[in-house]
Design a protein around this motif. Structure first.
Motif, mmCIF file in Angstrom:
data_model
loop_
_atom_site.group_PDB
_atom_site.id
_atom_site.type_symbol
_atom_site.label_atom_id
_atom_site.label_comp_id
_atom_site.label_asym_id
_atom_site.label_seq_id
_atom_site.Cartn_x
_atom_site.Cartn_y
_atom_site.Cartn_z
ATOM 1 N N ASP A 38 0.811 -1.231 0.000
ATOM 2 C CA ASP A 38 0.000 0.000 0.000
ATOM 3 C C ASP A 38 0.842 1.277 0.000
ATOM 4 O O ASP A 38 0.584 2.193 0.780
ATOM 5 C CB ASP A 38 -0.963 -0.037 1.200
ATOM 6 C CG ASP A 38 -1.977 -1.145 1.056
ATOM 7 O OD1 ASP A 38 -3.031 -0.916 0.468
ATOM 8 O OD2 ASP A 38 -1.658 -2.277 1.492
ATOM 9 N N HIS A 40 0.884 3.368 -2.551
ATOM 10 C CA HIS A 40 0.084 4.407 -3.243
ATOM 11 C C HIS A 40 1.001 5.538 -3.723
ATOM 12 O O HIS A 40 0.728 6.722 -3.487
ATOM 13 C CB HIS A 40 -0.997 4.970 -2.313
ATOM 14 C CG HIS A 40 -2.042 3.984 -1.917
ATOM 15 N ND1 HIS A 40 -3.275 3.922 -2.522
ATOM 16 C CD2 HIS A 40 -2.052 2.997 -0.979
ATOM 17 C CE1 HIS A 40 -4.001 2.954 -1.956
ATOM 18 N NE2 HIS A 40 -3.276 2.385 -1.019
ATOM 19 N N ASP A 88 -1.326 -2.246 -4.217
ATOM 20 C CA ASP A 88 -1.587 -0.812 -4.134
ATOM 21 C C ASP A 88 -0.261 -0.055 -4.108
ATOM 22 O O ASP A 88 -0.028 0.825 -3.274
ATOM 23 C CB ASP A 88 -2.439 -0.441 -2.909
ATOM 24 C CG ASP A 88 -3.930 -0.635 -3.146
ATOM 25 O OD1 ASP A 88 -4.313 -1.132 -4.220
ATOM 26 O OD2 ASP A 88 -4.717 -0.271 -2.246
ATOM 27 N N ASN A 97 -6.001 -0.421 -6.561
ATOM 28 C CA ASN A 97 -5.466 0.918 -6.821
ATOM 29 C C ASN A 97 -4.235 0.911 -7.718
ATOM 30 O O ASN A 97 -3.750 1.987 -8.092
ATOM 31 C CB ASN A 97 -5.161 1.626 -5.501
ATOM 32 C CG ASN A 97 -6.432 1.998 -4.778
ATOM 33 O OD1 ASN A 97 -7.187 2.849 -5.218
ATOM 34 N ND2 ASN A 97 -6.699 1.318 -3.677
ATOM 35 N N HIS A 153 -3.942 -9.244 -1.704
ATOM 36 C CA HIS A 153 -4.021 -7.836 -1.296
ATOM 37 C C HIS A 153 -4.967 -7.684 -0.106
ATOM 38 O O HIS A 153 -4.570 -7.233 0.955
ATOM 39 C CB HIS A 153 -4.468 -6.968 -2.470
ATOM 40 C CG HIS A 153 -4.580 -5.512 -2.100
ATOM 41 N ND1 HIS A 153 -3.488 -4.779 -1.700
ATOM 42 C CD2 HIS A 153 -5.652 -4.684 -2.032
ATOM 43 C CE1 HIS A 153 -3.886 -3.544 -1.412
ATOM 44 N NE2 HIS A 153 -5.188 -3.457 -1.597
ATOM 45 N N HIS A 194 -3.910 -3.828 2.305
ATOM 46 C CA HIS A 194 -5.205 -3.250 1.991
ATOM 47 C C HIS A 194 -5.866 -2.450 3.105
ATOM 48 O O HIS A 194 -6.472 -1.410 2.855
ATOM 49 C CB HIS A 194 -6.190 -4.337 1.515
ATOM 50 C CG HIS A 194 -7.574 -3.844 1.313
ATOM 51 N ND1 HIS A 194 -7.907 -2.982 0.285
ATOM 52 C CD2 HIS A 194 -8.721 -4.055 2.014
ATOM 53 C CE1 HIS A 194 -9.204 -2.700 0.364
ATOM 54 N NE2 HIS A 194 -9.717 -3.333 1.396
ATOM 55 N N HIS A 227 -4.749 -0.662 5.585
ATOM 56 C CA HIS A 227 -4.050 0.510 6.128
ATOM 57 C C HIS A 227 -4.125 0.525 7.654
ATOM 58 O O HIS A 227 -4.003 1.582 8.277
ATOM 59 C CB HIS A 227 -4.604 1.817 5.567
ATOM 60 C CG HIS A 227 -4.417 1.980 4.089
ATOM 61 N ND1 HIS A 227 -4.511 3.180 3.441
ATOM 62 C CD2 HIS A 227 -4.127 1.071 3.116
ATOM 63 C CE1 HIS A 227 -4.298 3.023 2.133
ATOM 64 N NE2 HIS A 227 -4.069 1.749 1.917
#
Ligand SMILES: [Fe+2]
Length: 299
Positions: free
Chosen positions: A49, A51, A79, A109, A203, A225, A227
């Motif tokens: 994650d 991002h 992600d 994402n 994920h 996933h 967070h």
């Protein structure tokens, strides 16, 4: 009174978006009893994650430090990107980690660019429907090609095999359940009992998917996933998990299932709270962004 409350709110938002979002943590977690008798411990770096967008220099700097941990294996549970321009930044940040044995799956994402969303909607539903609208518009294929070219296993509805440390590891993974791209049937069947270790990678930690990994004999499941809840309440924890898992297991090491069924099978589950945030929700509170060094130990 109102002005004091407003000042407190502004301070909390500033802390969450400027300080804690860039206050990266390295967590170290032992996973007992998953390697053969007498095996040397295996160091697995779990990242998730990110991002990533091109402006996240502090995040990229932190990722660049992780190779110094000398992991035997790297797992990226998706992600990874949040911008069409992020792939090269991600690859450059991973740097020498890509020369180590590794494996990855996508999160939704990685396929769809982020869009604004009222964060309060997480309180009554997950974001699972948010990507139904579009064809993928992020360079997920190039992302996968770059990691695959480095030798990392693509585990999106695939099985794979790698040697890491001195161990022969059997993998299975699924694409993201959150965007209904998981196809466990494509990897179903007993994990190879001859392997030294059997790892399941995904994920989103969906209990129905994890039940299948456990039934097939996978010993350690890796996911991201959630967070970690992203905005946690001190003393209470995550408000939501954004998936099917319970709040108590929203991050860190736990068992799945928590109580073994009639067949007595259970696996370790590690959920990473992840390193980033959506660009549209750039805040973390009581939930520092993290990477984890898992040390897998013999029976
Ligand atoms: Fe994420």
């Amino acid at each position: 009174m109102i002005s004091i409350a407003a000042a407190g709110g502004a301070a909390a938002i500033g802390y969450a978006s400027v300080i804690e979002r860039n206050w990266f943590a390295l967590r170290q977690v032992d996973v007992p009893g998953v390697l053969p008798d007498g095996a040397r411990p295996l160091r697995v770096l779990h990242v998730s994650d990110m991002h990533l967008t091109p402006g996240r220099h502090r995040l990229m700097s932190f990722v660049r430090t992780l190779d110094a941990l000398e992991p035997d294996l790297v797992a990226n549970t998706g992600d990874s990107i949040a911008s069409p321009r992020a792939v090269q930044y991600l690859i450059d940040s991973l740097g020498p980690l890509l020369e180590r044995p590794g494996a990855f799956v996508y999160g939704s994402n990685d396929l769809f660019s982020p869009k604004p969303r009222n964060p309060l909607t997480y309180l009554w539903r997950t974001s699972a429907l948010d990507h139904d609208r579009d064809e993928p518009d992020l360079p997920w294929e190039r992302l996968g090609e770059e990691m695959s070219a480095a030798g990392w296993l693509d585990l999106n509805n695939k099985r794979g095999r790698l040697k890491a440390g001195e161990l022969d590891i059997a993998f299975a993974g699924v694409h993201d359940s959150h965007s209904a791209k998981d196809r466990y049937d494509m990897v179903a069947g007993p994990a190879d009992g001859m392997a030294d270790l059997r790892l399941g990678v995904m994920h989103s930690p969906e209990p129905t998917v994890m039940d299948q990994f456990v039934a097939d004999g996978y010993q350690l499941l890796l996911a991201g996933h959630t967070h970690g809840g992203q905005l946690r309440v001190p003393g209470y924890g995550a408000l939501v998990t954004n998936c099917g898992i319970d709040r108590a297991r929203v991050r860190g090491l736990s068992l799945h299932p928590q109580v073994a069924g009639a067949e007595g099978k259970t696996a370790w589950l590690h959920v990473s709270a992840g390193l980033g945030t959506s660009p549209w929700a750039p805040a973390r509170f009581a939930c520092r962004p993290e990477a984890t060094l898992l040390t897998l130990l013999p029976r």
